[in-house]
Design a protein around this motif. Structure first.
Motif, PDB file in Angstrom:
ATOM      1  N   ASN A  22     -34.134  40.899   0.457  1.00 44.10           N
ATOM      2  CA  ASN A  22     -33.717  42.001   0.941  1.00 44.10           C
ATOM      3  C   ASN A  22     -33.985  43.136   0.495  1.00 44.10           C
ATOM      4  O   ASN A  22     -34.142  44.554   0.164  1.00 44.10           O
ATOM      5  CB  ASN A  22     -31.785  42.098   1.107  1.00 44.10           C
ATOM      6  CG  ASN A  22     -31.474  40.438   2.326  1.00 44.10           C
ATOM      7  OD1 ASN A  22     -32.974  40.397   2.978  1.00 44.10           O
ATOM      8  ND2 ASN A  22     -30.246  40.249   1.971  1.00 44.10           N
ATOM      9  N   GLU A  23     -33.574  43.453  -1.211  1.00 43.92           N
ATOM     10  CA  GLU A  23     -33.655  44.092  -2.131  1.00 43.92           C
ATOM     11  C   GLU A  23     -35.324  44.516  -1.828  1.00 43.92           C
ATOM     12  O   GLU A  23     -35.123  45.873  -1.789  1.00 43.92           O
ATOM     13  CB  GLU A  23     -34.170  44.127  -3.686  1.00 43.92           C
ATOM     14  CG  GLU A  23     -33.390  44.974  -5.120  1.00 43.92           C
ATOM     15  CD  GLU A  23     -32.340  46.317  -4.070  1.00 43.92           C
ATOM     16  OE1 GLU A  23     -32.326  46.946  -4.047  1.00 43.92           O
ATOM     17  OE2 GLU A  23     -31.179  45.112  -3.907  1.00 43.92           O
ATOM     18  N   LEU A  24     -36.337  44.111  -2.072  1.00 39.59           N
ATOM     19  CA  LEU A  24     -37.677  44.248  -2.142  1.00 39.59           C
ATOM     20  C   LEU A  24     -37.747  44.864  -0.444  1.00 39.59           C
ATOM     21  O   LEU A  24     -38.454  46.122  -0.623  1.00 39.59           O
ATOM     22  CB  LEU A  24     -38.409  42.893  -1.973  1.00 39.59           C
ATOM     23  CG  LEU A  24     -39.983  42.790  -2.666  1.00 39.59           C
ATOM     24  CD1 LEU A  24     -40.140  44.158  -3.479  1.00 39.59           C
ATOM     25  CD2 LEU A  24     -41.015  41.818  -3.000  1.00 39.59           C
ATOM     26  N   ALA A  25     -37.550  44.010   0.798  1.00 37.38           N
ATOM     27  CA  ALA A  25     -38.009  45.291   1.775  1.00 37.38           C
ATOM     28  C   ALA A  25     -36.922  46.434   2.094  1.00 37.38           C
ATOM     29  O   ALA A  25     -37.634  47.570   2.314  1.00 37.38           O
ATOM     30  CB  ALA A  25     -36.820  44.326   3.134  1.00 37.38           C
ATOM     31  N   SER A  26     -35.560  46.696   1.185  1.00 38.12           N
ATOM     32  CA  SER A  26     -35.276  48.208   1.258  1.00 38.12           C
ATOM     33  C   SER A  26     -36.197  49.181   0.299  1.00 38.12           C
ATOM     34  O   SER A  26     -35.919  50.514   0.595  1.00 38.12           O
ATOM     35  CB  SER A  26     -33.971  48.357   0.634  1.00 38.12           C
ATOM     36  OG  SER A  26     -34.274  48.055  -0.884  1.00 38.12           O
ATOM     37  N   GLN A  27     -36.689  48.212  -0.121  1.00 32.05           N
ATOM     38  CA  GLN A  27     -38.037  49.193  -0.981  1.00 32.05           C
ATOM     39  C   GLN A  27     -39.755  49.507  -0.744  1.00 32.05           C
ATOM     40  O   GLN A  27     -39.850  50.579  -0.338  1.00 32.05           O
ATOM     41  CB  GLN A  27     -38.061  48.797  -2.611  1.00 32.05           C
ATOM     42  CG  GLN A  27     -36.917  48.630  -3.477  1.00 32.05           C
ATOM     43  CD  GLN A  27     -37.518  48.068  -4.778  1.00 32.05           C
ATOM     44  OE1 GLN A  27     -38.727  47.540  -5.219  1.00 32.05           O
ATOM     45  NE2 GLN A  27     -36.204  47.347  -5.069  1.00 32.05           N
ATOM     46  N   GLY A 128     -27.470  47.988   4.750  1.00 28.96           N
ATOM     47  CA  GLY A 128     -28.689  47.893   3.483  1.00 28.96           C
ATOM     48  C   GLY A 128     -29.910  48.264   2.872  1.00 28.96           C
ATOM     49  O   GLY A 128     -30.304  49.170   2.154  1.00 28.96           O
ATOM     50  N   ILE A 129     -30.623  47.298   3.915  1.00 30.36           N
ATOM     51  CA  ILE A 129     -32.159  47.554   4.094  1.00 30.36           C
ATOM     52  C   ILE A 129     -32.377  49.382   4.082  1.00 30.36           C
ATOM     53  O   ILE A 129     -33.152  50.046   3.953  1.00 30.36           O
ATOM     54  CB  ILE A 129     -32.608  46.742   4.388  1.00 30.36           C
ATOM     55  CG1 ILE A 129     -32.537  45.762   4.172  1.00 30.36           C
ATOM     56  CG2 ILE A 129     -34.008  47.384   4.624  1.00 30.36           C
ATOM     57  CD1 ILE A 129     -33.087  44.381   5.362  1.00 30.36           C
ATOM     58  N   ILE A 130     -31.746  49.516   4.928  1.00 31.51           N
ATOM     59  CA  ILE A 130     -31.970  51.327   5.573  1.00 31.51           C
ATOM     60  C   ILE A 130     -31.836  52.059   4.543  1.00 31.51           C
ATOM     61  O   ILE A 130     -32.693  52.694   4.096  1.00 31.51           O
ATOM     62  CB  ILE A 130     -31.721  51.384   6.884  1.00 31.51           C
ATOM     63  CG1 ILE A 130     -31.636  51.034   7.615  1.00 31.51           C
ATOM     64  CG2 ILE A 130     -30.848  53.333   6.515  1.00 31.51           C
ATOM     65  CD1 ILE A 130     -31.071  50.994   9.278  1.00 31.51           C
ATOM     66  N   SER A 131     -30.270  52.409   3.651  1.00 31.15           N
ATOM     67  CA  SER A 131     -30.358  52.589   2.832  1.00 31.15           C
ATOM     68  C   SER A 131     -30.386  52.776   1.457  1.00 31.15           C
ATOM     69  O   SER A 131     -30.200  53.549   0.467  1.00 31.15           O
ATOM     70  CB  SER A 131     -28.559  53.079   2.493  1.00 31.15           C
ATOM     71  OG  SER A 131     -28.129  51.700   2.093  1.00 31.15           O
ATOM     72  N   GLY A 132     -30.825  51.532   1.107  1.00 35.89           N
ATOM     73  CA  GLY A 132     -30.826  50.924   0.133  1.00 35.89           C
ATOM     74  C   GLY A 132     -30.141  50.475  -0.721  1.00 35.89           C
ATOM     75  O   GLY A 132     -30.560  50.092  -2.384  1.00 35.89           O
ATOM     76  N   ASP A 133     -28.697  50.011  -0.558  1.00 36.36           N
ATOM     77  CA  ASP A 133     -28.149  49.633  -0.858  1.00 36.36           C
ATOM     78  C   ASP A 133     -27.222  48.517  -0.315  1.00 36.36           C
ATOM     79  O   ASP A 133     -26.720  48.936   0.751  1.00 36.36           O
ATOM     80  CB  ASP A 133     -26.852  51.101  -1.161  1.00 36.36           C
ATOM     81  CG  ASP A 133     -25.247  50.781  -1.588  1.00 36.36           C
ATOM     82  OD1 ASP A 133     -25.377  49.786  -2.443  1.00 36.36           O
ATOM     83  OD2 ASP A 133     -24.555  51.252  -1.568  1.00 36.36           O
ATOM     84  N   LEU A 134     -27.646  47.400  -1.146  1.00 32.78           N
ATOM     85  CA  LEU A 134     -27.009  46.177  -0.528  1.00 32.78           C
ATOM     86  C   LEU A 134     -25.636  45.721  -1.730  1.00 32.78           C
ATOM     87  O   LEU A 134     -25.323  44.192  -1.112  1.00 32.78           O
ATOM     88  CB  LEU A 134     -28.303  45.092  -0.703  1.00 32.78           C
ATOM     89  CG  LEU A 134     -29.307  45.491   0.175  1.00 32.78           C
ATOM     90  CD1 LEU A 134     -30.766  45.053  -0.322  1.00 32.78           C
ATOM     91  CD2 LEU A 134     -28.823  44.893   1.581  1.00 32.78           C
ATOM     92  N   THR A 135     -25.136  46.836  -1.468  1.00 34.10           N
ATOM     93  CA  THR A 135     -24.543  46.356  -2.748  1.00 34.10           C
ATOM     94  C   THR A 135     -22.761  45.378  -1.981  1.00 34.10           C
ATOM     95  O   THR A 135     -22.634  43.954  -2.509  1.00 34.10           O
ATOM     96  CB  THR A 135     -23.249  46.849  -3.383  1.00 34.10           C
ATOM     97  OG1 THR A 135     -24.235  48.633  -4.295  1.00 34.10           O
ATOM     98  CG2 THR A 135     -22.180  46.957  -4.634  1.00 34.10           C
TER      99      THR A 135
END
Length: 159
Positions: A22-27, A128-135
């Motif tokens: 998820n983190e990598l996809a958000s980037q 989270g992927i759209i915003s870059g914040d998956l917290t």
């Protein structure tokens, strides 16, 4: 290695693998990726209302596979495919435990129906992927993952 160890090993791996994807996809996501992920999310929400829980399992698989594709890393996609070949056979049991952990219903007539609530959780991933914040997703995923091992498998079926 016995089946119990294999299940525990898979859960342990997923605790790190899914948030990393998820983190990598958000980037790396593009507008086209977001459009496709929104479409797949809509299919996931729709499948949560199906009379067949396997419809939800398939829609969930497609949603997460697209996240892996967004990473652009063929090794991640390959690992996800292997992981899901191991997970799919027990996925309904995983969903049942998710229902118990969160006190969700097994009946699609109830507002807090487990599949419906799981679909909503995926909104956190999408956001989270759209915003870059998956917290928010990472915290709920970690909490559920920790509790999973201590919850017995309920002896009931989807209604």
């Amino acid at each position: 290695m016995n089946e119990q160890n294999t299940t525990e090993d898979i859960r342990e791996f997923r605790r790190y693998f899914e948030p990393m994807c998820n983190e990598l996809a958000s980037q790396k996501r593009t507008d086209a990726d977001i459009r496709e992920l929104n479409k797949l999310y809509g299919e996931l929400v729709e499948s949560a209302e199906s009379d067949d829980p396997m419809d939800f399992v398939e829609a969930d698989y497609n949603f997460h596979k697209h996240i892996c594709r967004i990473t652009g890393n063929p090794i991640i996609i390959m690992i996800y495919e292997m992981l899901m070949s191991l997970v799919k056979k027990d996925y309904q049991d995983t969903l049942k435990k998710y229902a118990v952990i969160n006190n969700y219903s097994f009946s699609n007539k109830d507002e807090n129906y487990a599949l419906r609530m799981s679909a909503k959780l995926h909104q956190n991933i999408l956001d989270g992927i759209i915003s870059g914040d998956l917290t928010e997703f990472n915290e709920s995923f970690a909490r559920d993952s920790r509790q999973y091992d201590y919850v017995p498998l309920p002896d009931r079926d989807w209604e």
